[in-house]
Design a protein around this motif. Structure first.
Motif, PDB file in Angstrom:
ATOM      1  N   UNK A  84       0.810  -1.216   0.000  1.00 58.70           N
ATOM      2  CA  UNK A  84       0.000   0.000   0.000  1.00 58.70           C
ATOM      3  C   UNK A  84       0.846   1.269   0.000  1.00 58.70           C
ATOM      4  N   UNK A  85       2.051   1.191   0.509  1.00 59.81           N
ATOM      5  CA  UNK A  85       2.861   2.400   0.708  1.00 59.81           C
ATOM      6  C   UNK A  85       3.059   3.222  -0.562  1.00 59.81           C
ATOM      7  N   UNK A  86       3.325   2.620  -1.734  1.00 57.61           N
ATOM      8  CA  UNK A  86       3.469   3.461  -2.931  1.00 57.61           C
ATOM      9  C   UNK A  86       2.215   4.280  -3.240  1.00 57.61           C
ATOM     10  N   UNK A  87       1.055   3.748  -2.921  1.00 58.18           N
ATOM     11  CA  UNK A  87      -0.190   4.471  -3.153  1.00 58.18           C
ATOM     12  C   UNK A  87      -0.332   5.628  -2.160  1.00 58.18           C
ATOM     13  N   UNK A  88       0.105   5.417  -0.935  1.00 55.05           N
ATOM     14  CA  UNK A  88       0.092   6.489   0.058  1.00 55.05           C
ATOM     15  C   UNK A  88       1.038   7.607  -0.352  1.00 55.05           C
ATOM     16  N   UNK A  89       2.238   7.224  -0.761  1.00 57.27           N
ATOM     17  CA  UNK A  89       3.229   8.207  -1.189  1.00 57.27           C
ATOM     18  C   UNK A  89       2.710   9.010  -2.379  1.00 57.27           C
ATOM     19  N   UNK A  90       2.037   8.347  -3.300  1.00 58.62           N
ATOM     20  CA  UNK A  90       1.546   9.022  -4.501  1.00 58.62           C
ATOM     21  C   UNK A  90       0.486  10.064  -4.199  1.00 58.62           C
ATOM     22  N   UNK A  91      -0.142   9.969  -3.034  1.00 59.66           N
ATOM     23  CA  UNK A  91      -1.159  10.953  -2.664  1.00 59.66           C
ATOM     24  C   UNK A  91      -0.590  12.096  -1.841  1.00 59.66           C
ATOM     25  N   UNK A  92       0.702  12.101  -1.600  1.00 61.39           N
ATOM     26  CA  UNK A  92       1.381  13.259  -1.008  1.00 61.39           C
ATOM     27  C   UNK A  92       2.283  13.791  -2.119  1.00 61.39           C
ATOM     28  N   UNK A  93       1.765  14.648  -2.951  1.00 61.54           N
ATOM     29  CA  UNK A  93       2.353  14.910  -4.254  1.00 61.54           C
ATOM     30  C   UNK A  93       2.788  16.367  -4.421  1.00 61.54           C
ATOM     31  N   UNK A  94       4.085  16.633  -4.361  1.00 60.03           N
ATOM     32  CA  UNK A  94       4.568  17.993  -4.637  1.00 60.03           C
ATOM     33  C   UNK A  94       4.217  18.426  -6.058  1.00 60.03           C
ATOM     34  N   UNK A  95       3.706  19.626  -6.180  1.00 58.51           N
ATOM     35  CA  UNK A  95       3.407  20.187  -7.493  1.00 58.51           C
ATOM     36  C   UNK A  95       4.703  20.628  -8.166  1.00 58.51           C
ATOM     37  N   UNK A  96       4.656  20.914  -9.452  1.00 58.44           N
ATOM     38  CA  UNK A  96       5.848  21.419 -10.126  1.00 58.44           C
ATOM     39  C   UNK A  96       6.377  22.683  -9.444  1.00 58.44           C
ATOM     40  N   UNK A  97       7.647  22.702  -9.135  1.00 60.61           N
ATOM     41  CA  UNK A  97       8.277  23.876  -8.541  1.00 60.61           C
ATOM     42  C   UNK A  97       8.240  25.012  -9.563  1.00 60.61           C
ATOM     43  N   UNK A  98       7.884  26.194  -9.109  1.00 59.25           N
ATOM     44  CA  UNK A  98       7.747  27.334 -10.017  1.00 59.25           C
ATOM     45  C   UNK A  98       8.573  28.503  -9.518  1.00 59.25           C
ATOM     46  N   UNK A  99       9.637  28.828 -10.225  1.00 56.67           N
ATOM     47  CA  UNK A  99      10.469  29.986  -9.895  1.00 56.67           C
ATOM     48  C   UNK A  99      10.041  31.155 -10.773  1.00 56.67           C
ATOM     49  N   UNK A 100       9.718  32.317 -10.190  1.00 55.77           N
ATOM     50  CA  UNK A 100       9.328  33.465 -11.017  1.00 55.77           C
ATOM     51  C   UNK A 100      10.531  34.007 -11.791  1.00 55.77           C
ATOM     52  N   UNK A 101      10.298  34.406 -13.045  1.00 55.97           N
ATOM     53  CA  UNK A 101      11.347  34.958 -13.901  1.00 55.97           C
ATOM     54  C   UNK A 101      10.877  36.263 -14.542  1.00 55.97           C
ATOM     55  N   UNK A 102      11.843  37.108 -14.886  1.00 55.58           N
ATOM     56  CA  UNK A 102      11.498  38.320 -15.619  1.00 55.58           C
ATOM     57  C   UNK A 102      11.480  38.018 -17.107  1.00 55.58           C
ATOM     58  N   UNK A 103      11.281  39.052 -17.901  1.00 59.93           N
ATOM     59  CA  UNK A 103      11.160  38.858 -19.351  1.00 59.93           C
ATOM     60  C   UNK A 103      12.447  38.332 -19.985  1.00 59.93           C
ATOM     61  N   UNK A 104      13.569  38.477 -19.271  1.00 66.80           N
ATOM     62  CA  UNK A 104      14.835  37.963 -19.787  1.00 66.80           C
ATOM     63  C   UNK A 104      15.158  36.562 -19.262  1.00 66.80           C
ATOM     64  N   UNK A 105      14.226  35.995 -18.493  1.00 67.83           N
ATOM     65  CA  UNK A 105      14.443  34.667 -17.978  1.00 67.83           C
ATOM     66  C   UNK A 105      15.250  34.600 -16.708  1.00 67.83           C
ATOM     67  N   UNK A 106      15.483  35.750 -16.059  1.00 70.12           N
ATOM     68  CA  UNK A 106      16.256  35.771 -14.827  1.00 70.12           C
ATOM     69  C   UNK A 106      15.328  35.589 -13.630  1.00 70.12           C
ATOM     70  N   UNK A 107      15.722  34.782 -12.647  1.00 72.33           N
ATOM     71  CA  UNK A 107      14.882  34.581 -11.461  1.00 72.33           C
ATOM     72  C   UNK A 107      14.634  35.896 -10.726  1.00 72.33           C
TER      73      UNK A 107
END
Length: 335
Positions: free
Chosen positions: A197-220
């Motif tokens: 069962x553990x893989x199913x439990x782990x799959x339900x604690x799911x980090x979303x895609x990490x999102x770093x904000x960037x400017x128009x030049x692609x700099x964080x």
């Protein structure tokens, strides 16, 4: 389906890393994580009672399935939401007489049906197939029969298997019994090991895609935003080969209803993101995969979490049929 939407957002600010962690506990459909509650439009009123024209039970202590079925169906309706952008959407709704345009419950039957929906809502949220089918009816049809079709999609054998035991208990509390009601179909008991069962439990604690904000030049321009879903829709089940539907449901209910799992998320994410292995990662994609490989497994490896999850699983065992046979936390060898 559920009596009402259940959303909770826990935010923790860390000044040193300027990290915002959002733990999103949301339900079907699609586990959407809006920041604010949508404006609710008034439903189209229905009759004050769908059983008003039904004859009273012969002896005052029995009720027919025809009467109960009509009352159950009356509490499956549509609710209109308006989002921040003004767009409106209709969603299937269950168990709320006010939402469905009905007067407060007055009769024993009405009270029993409301009580049954409320009691079943903790577990019917796991029936994603019924929810999807009902939403598809609402999305694709505009004819007069769509409400009946939506109700039929929800009231599957599995849904009634969860609702009817609660309904019969609620009827007994009202000193009523049903003389011709169907027997609820309950899942057969199956024994599984924690490791299964553990893989199913782990799959339900799911980090979303990490999102770093960037400017128009692609700099964080700021620190990455991190969020974790505990959700029946947004999860990692798709990474399990040929996933078992009964284990999916059991794991979701266990994760969603176990407080120590929720409490461990913030702490675990903090720990993982301050380790050297994480600091060496250079892309959001790599950070996302690292979090997914670390957060869920670490949480489920905590003895206190395992004990709490097993307690939740035992509580829902009649509804899922899943019995974990080795829930005891293994003792570590001091040598």
């Amino acid at each position: 389906m559920e009596t009402q939407p259940l959303r909770a957002t826990l935010q923790t600010m860390r000044s040193d890393l300027r990290l915002v962690l959002v733990l999103v506990l949301v339900l079907l459909p699609a586990c959407r994580s809006h920041r604010a509650e949508p404006e609710v439009q008034e439903p189209t009123p229905l009759a004050s009672s769908v059983v008003a024209d039904e004859p009273a039970p012969d002896d005052g202590h029995t009720v027919t399935w025809a009467v109960l079925r009509r009352e159950v169906e009356a509490l499956l309706c549509l609710r209109t939401f308006e989002g921040p952008d003004g767009a409106r959407s209709e969603l299937p709704w269950a168990g709320d007489r006010e939402v469905c345009g009905l007067a407060p419950p007055q009769t024993p039957v009405e009270r029993a049906v409301v009580a049954a929906f409320e009691a079943a809502s903790q577990v019917t949220i796991s029936l994603s197939a019924e929810n999807h089918a009902a939403q598809e009816v609402v999305r694709s049809r505009s004819d007069e029969g769509r409400i009946a079709a939506m109700r039929e999609a929800i009231l599957s054998e599995a849904y009634l298997g969860l609702l009817l035991p609660r309904l019969y208990e609620a009827l007994a509390d009202e000193e009523l019994e049903c003389r011709d009601c169907p027997a609820p179909v309950r899942p057969q008991l199956r024994e599984v090991e924690w490791a299964t069962l553990e893989p199913y439990l782990v799959a339900h604690v799911w980090p979303d895609p990490v999102a770093t904000p960037h400017d128009e030049r692609g700099r964080p321009t700021g620190q990455p935003r991190l969020s974790v879903h505990l959700c029946a829709e947004i999860n990692g089940i798709g990474r399990i080969e040929a996933p078992d539907p009964s284990l999916i449901r059991a794991a979701y209910l266990a994760v969603f209803h176990t407080g120590p799992v929720h409490e461990a998320v913030s702490t675990t994410v903090r720990t993982v993101t301050t380790e050297r292995a994480y600091s060496r990662l250079r892309t959001d994609e790599d950070r996302t995969e690292h979090l997914r490989a670390q957060v869920g497994p670490r949480i489920m490896a905590e003895p206190a979490v395992r004990i709490a999850v097993c307690e939740t699983l035992r509580r829902f065992e009649p509804d899922t049929g899943v019995l974990v046979v080795d829930c005891a936390v293994p003792l570590t060898d001091p040598g």
